[in-house]
Structure formats: C-alpha cells, structure tokens
Design a protein around this motif. Sequence first.
Motif, mmCIF file in Angstrom:
data_model
loop_
_atom_site.group_PDB
_atom_site.id
_atom_site.type_symbol
_atom_site.label_atom_id
_atom_site.label_comp_id
_atom_site.label_asym_id
_atom_site.label_seq_id
_atom_site.Cartn_x
_atom_site.Cartn_y
_atom_site.Cartn_z
ATOM 1 N N MET A 1 0.837 -1.201 0.000
ATOM 2 C CA MET A 1 0.000 0.000 0.000
ATOM 3 C C MET A 1 0.873 1.253 0.000
ATOM 4 N N ASN A 2 0.502 2.244 -0.832
ATOM 5 C CA ASN A 2 1.234 3.503 -0.824
ATOM 6 C C ASN A 2 0.867 4.265 0.434
ATOM 7 N N SER A 3 1.616 5.368 0.669
ATOM 8 C CA SER A 3 1.239 6.136 1.843
ATOM 9 C C SER A 3 -0.045 6.898 1.511
ATOM 10 N N VAL A 4 -1.113 6.537 2.164
ATOM 11 C CA VAL A 4 -2.391 7.149 1.853
ATOM 12 C C VAL A 4 -2.866 7.932 3.060
ATOM 13 N N THR A 5 -3.566 9.006 2.777
ATOM 14 C CA THR A 5 -4.249 9.671 3.889
ATOM 15 C C THR A 5 -5.503 8.844 4.086
ATOM 16 N N ASN A 6 -6.660 9.481 3.961
ATOM 17 C CA ASN A 6 -7.829 8.603 4.020
ATOM 18 C C ASN A 6 -8.601 8.596 2.706
ATOM 19 N N THR A 7 -7.886 8.892 1.623
ATOM 20 C CA THR A 7 -8.492 8.696 0.300
ATOM 21 C C THR A 7 -7.650 7.678 -0.460
ATOM 22 N N TYR A 8 -8.328 6.631 -0.928
ATOM 23 C CA TYR A 8 -7.629 5.565 -1.639
ATOM 24 C C TYR A 8 -7.810 5.743 -3.134
ATOM 25 N N LYS A 9 -6.689 5.583 -3.849
ATOM 26 C CA LYS A 9 -6.738 5.694 -5.313
ATOM 27 C C LYS A 9 -6.858 4.296 -5.893
ATOM 28 N N ILE A 10 -7.932 4.061 -6.619
ATOM 29 C CA ILE A 10 -8.142 2.714 -7.142
ATOM 30 C C ILE A 10 -8.220 2.743 -8.663
ATOM 31 N N THR A 11 -7.412 1.901 -9.290
ATOM 32 C CA THR A 11 -7.522 1.762 -10.741
ATOM 33 C C THR A 11 -8.552 0.678 -11.016
ATOM 34 N N VAL A 12 -9.528 1.020 -11.851
ATOM 35 C CA VAL A 12 -10.606 0.080 -12.162
ATOM 36 C C VAL A 12 -10.461 -0.365 -13.613
ATOM 37 N N LEU A 13 -10.380 -1.686 -13.808
ATOM 38 C CA LEU A 13 -10.227 -2.253 -15.150
ATOM 39 C C LEU A 13 -11.423 -3.169 -15.403
ATOM 40 N N PRO A 14 -12.521 -2.629 -15.940
ATOM 41 C CA PRO A 14 -13.729 -3.452 -16.093
ATOM 42 C C PRO A 14 -13.550 -4.608 -17.079
ATOM 43 N N GLY A 15 -12.789 -4.389 -18.174
ATOM 44 C CA GLY A 15 -12.528 -5.482 -19.119
ATOM 45 C C GLY A 15 -13.698 -5.756 -20.040
ATOM 46 N N ASP A 16 -13.956 -7.050 -20.281
ATOM 47 C CA ASP A 16 -14.904 -7.465 -21.325
ATOM 48 C C ASP A 16 -16.099 -8.228 -20.746
ATOM 49 N N GLY A 17 -17.072 -8.491 -21.645
ATOM 50 C CA GLY A 17 -18.214 -9.335 -21.283
ATOM 51 C C GLY A 17 -18.939 -8.797 -20.067
ATOM 52 N N ILE A 18 -19.126 -9.655 -19.056
ATOM 53 C CA ILE A 18 -19.827 -9.212 -17.841
ATOM 54 C C ILE A 18 -18.924 -8.379 -16.934
ATOM 55 N N GLY A 19 -17.630 -8.268 -17.283
ATOM 56 C CA GLY A 19 -16.711 -7.487 -16.441
ATOM 57 C C GLY A 19 -17.279 -6.128 -16.048
ATOM 58 N N PRO A 20 -17.645 -5.273 -17.051
ATOM 59 C CA PRO A 20 -18.157 -3.941 -16.702
ATOM 60 C C PRO A 20 -19.413 -3.988 -15.821
ATOM 61 N N GLU A 21 -20.299 -4.981 -16.042
ATOM 62 C CA GLU A 21 -21.548 -5.039 -15.259
ATOM 63 C C GLU A 21 -21.267 -5.350 -13.790
ATOM 64 N N VAL A 22 -20.404 -6.343 -13.559
ATOM 65 C CA VAL A 22 -20.165 -6.739 -12.163
ATOM 66 C C VAL A 22 -19.298 -5.699 -11.445
ATOM 67 N N ILE A 23 -18.381 -5.086 -12.198
ATOM 68 C CA ILE A 23 -17.515 -4.074 -11.576
ATOM 69 C C ILE A 23 -18.330 -2.845 -11.188
ATOM 70 N N LYS A 24 -19.337 -2.510 -11.993
ATOM 71 C CA LYS A 24 -20.195 -1.363 -11.661
ATOM 72 C C LYS A 24 -20.849 -1.583 -10.283
ATOM 73 N N GLN A 25 -21.275 -2.805 -10.031
ATOM 74 C CA GLN A 25 -21.912 -3.105 -8.734
ATOM 75 C C GLN A 25 -20.882 -3.051 -7.599
#
Length: 363
Positions: A1-25
């Motif tokens: 983990m990087n040094s974080v305050t209380n905001t976390y930076k998240i890279t989101v890679l939804p990908g293909d097929g159902i990837g985007p649907e499940v990641i949205k949830q």
Amino acid sequence: MNSVTNTYKITVLPGDGIGPEVIKQAVKVLDKVAEVFGFGVEYNYADIGGIAIDKTGDPLPAETLELCKKSDAVLLGAVGGPKWDDLPLNKRPEAGLLGIRSGLGVFANFRPAKIFPPLKNSSPLKDRIIGDNLDILVLRELTGDVYFGEKKRTVYDGEPCAYDTMIYRKFEIERIARLAFETARKRKKKVTSVDKANVLEVSRFWREIVTEVAKDYPDVELKHLYVDNAAMQIVINPGQFDVIVTGNLFGDILSDEAAMITGSIGMLPSASLNSKGFGLYEPVHGSAPDIAGQNKANPLAAILSVAMMLEYSFNMKKAAEAVENAVLRVLQEGYATRDLATENSEVLGCEEMGDAVVSRIIG
Ligand code: NAD
C-alpha cells in the motif's frame, strides 16, 4: 500500500463481457462502504483485454499498467470473448491478465473457498462433509515453479521430446511461507503446506524451507501434505483446513478444486499481492459472453473482491466484514441471481443484486 491519507486511489479495469456489469456493482458497494466508514475513494478507469485490443491493438496498454502502479489497489473485472479467440496467444485478451500480474509483481494469490450457509445446497458435497462455516484459504505462489522455468522442445535419444523445468528459489518459498503464517495468525492459526516431497527435489526443498520459516511462528500449527492426498482430503474432510499454501502448479489445481466446493463460480473472489502488499483484486470467473449485457451476471464475486481489498490492502477488517455480512443477509432473505436460484428464490438481476447489497451495508 502507498502512503495514503484517508483517500484511496483505485484503478478500475472493467474489461470485457460481464466485467463492466459486475464491476459497476462492486464500485457502488465500495462507494457505500466509504460513506459509512468515512474514507474517500478516487477511481481511475483504464482498459485491459479485448476492449484494449480494439482501441489500441494491445491487451495491456502501457498507460494501463502505469496507472495501476500509481494507485493503492486495482479492481479488475474479466477479459476475453469469442471476438478475440482467433488472435495469436500473445495478442489475446488473456495475455493482458498475465501481463498485469507480472507487471505488478503479484506473487501471492489468495483464493478463499467459503460457504455462505444459505448456499449450502449449491455445493456438490454432502451436508455432513461440508459441516458448518467451511472457510478455507488457498494461498498459491504465482510467479515461480514449472510455469516459469526453462522449457523446450528438443530431441532425446533420437526421439522428439519436450520439457519444462520445475524451479523454486529460496526467497520465493520463504516469502510465500511467511505470508501463509502471517495470514493464518489472523485466522485459525493452521497452515497446511502442500508438495510432492516423496518424489520431487523441488518439493523437498520447499518442505525444508517452510519448516524453517515455521520456527518464527510457534503459535501457528504446520502440517505437510502430499498433493495427491491434499486433493482427496479437500473433498472428504474440507473442514480440517485453514490456510493451504502451495506452489504455482499444485495451487492452480487445488484452488479450483477448493473453490468448487462452494458451488458457484459467481461467488468466488480473489486477491493477488506483491511484496509491498499492493493488491490486484478480481473475481475468479471469466467474461461469461453467454450472459453479457443481459443483466443476468452475479456480481457477488466482484463485490466480495472489494471486501478482500478492504481487508488486505487497506487493513479495514470491519469494513470488509460489513460487505460480507451484507452479502450474507441478501442471501438469507432469499434473494439470488439466476445462477444461484433455487425454486424458492426471488431472482434479481445484476444491477438489483448490487443495490440489495448496498442497502444492507451498515457500520
Ligand atoms: P466463464 O467463467 O466466463 O463462464 C463459465 C460459465 O459460468 C458460463 O456459463 C457463465 O455464464 C457462468 N458464469 C461465469 N461468471 C458468472 C457470473 N458472475 N454470474 C453468473 N454466471 C457466471 O468461463 P468461460 O466460459 O470458460 O470463458 C469465457 C471467456 O472468459 C473466455 O474468453 C476466457 O478466456 C475468459 N476467462 C477470463 C478469466 C479472467 O478474466 N480472469 C477467467 C476465466 C476465463
């Protein structure tokens, strides 16, 4: 983990097929957890897999990997689909997955096999074998072993032949063993190390080193099992296991075996960590092209991957439990996605299942 305050930076890679649907949830759930537990989340979206091939010709564009490296954690959906099946192996969406795992140096793959009591009937095992609260964690070494040793097609004694080399360096075994003991300390304090030390020199080496590392963890019980016996024990007495630690090849097979005890691929999360504790979180399932875009996918594996992120990357056990408890409550109340449904279930779509979990997150 990087040094974080209380905001976390998240890279989101939804990908293909159902990837985007499940990641949205999963993102909806994480937003709700952040609100309830009082922390911030900043998302950066990027492409991987088929969609990245369509846009750039590369299943893992350099910008995607760079963005991941600059974040506190990565959440990935799934990649692949028939559209890209005819491409050469190194150009296919799945090459993006291997690329991101090695690019981030994630060497430890955590695959929990946990049965949610309302889903006990989905397990292929009998009730008396599953028992209550089955909760196994398979920890698979991800960057060594026969998958990465020298491999070749050649001729031996005049006969065409092929070989792969099974190799483990000492530090690779030490670091995964240490992680196994540390993890077991937070659970039921039992580690089962799986090898084939009756036949393989690599396994004898593995066993020696795991035994050595165990001396630093006298409070954790260590047992060694041969892989053939482990495969049997998982289906005849799974309740005996807490953390199973093993190499890449045996882990590939045992993690699927243990996971399948839970009955549904739509329920299985995973985490892969590097030596700094940086994590890549993804559901175990693929892109399910047969149901993509139809609001039928089960988002719970992606949502439970968020729970793993909260626990492993951000050390927020309570927030992780809030997600798991919300999932449990939805299931206990008789809601299910199509893949989990029995005759008495109230069937929800992917989006509605996401909403149902969100509304049950409590601090
Ligand atoms: P899959 O996991 O995508 O699907 C297998 C079966 O399980 C399908 O019937 C599917 O409808 C169902 N299923 C999977 N996830 C589900 C969910 N969340 N909710 C409800 N049902 C679900 O495996 P596959 O069909 O062998 O592969 C499809 C594509 O996914 C291929 O291109 C494959 O290479 C790729 N794949 C990607 C990953 C990954 O991204 N990690 C993993 C496995 C397969």
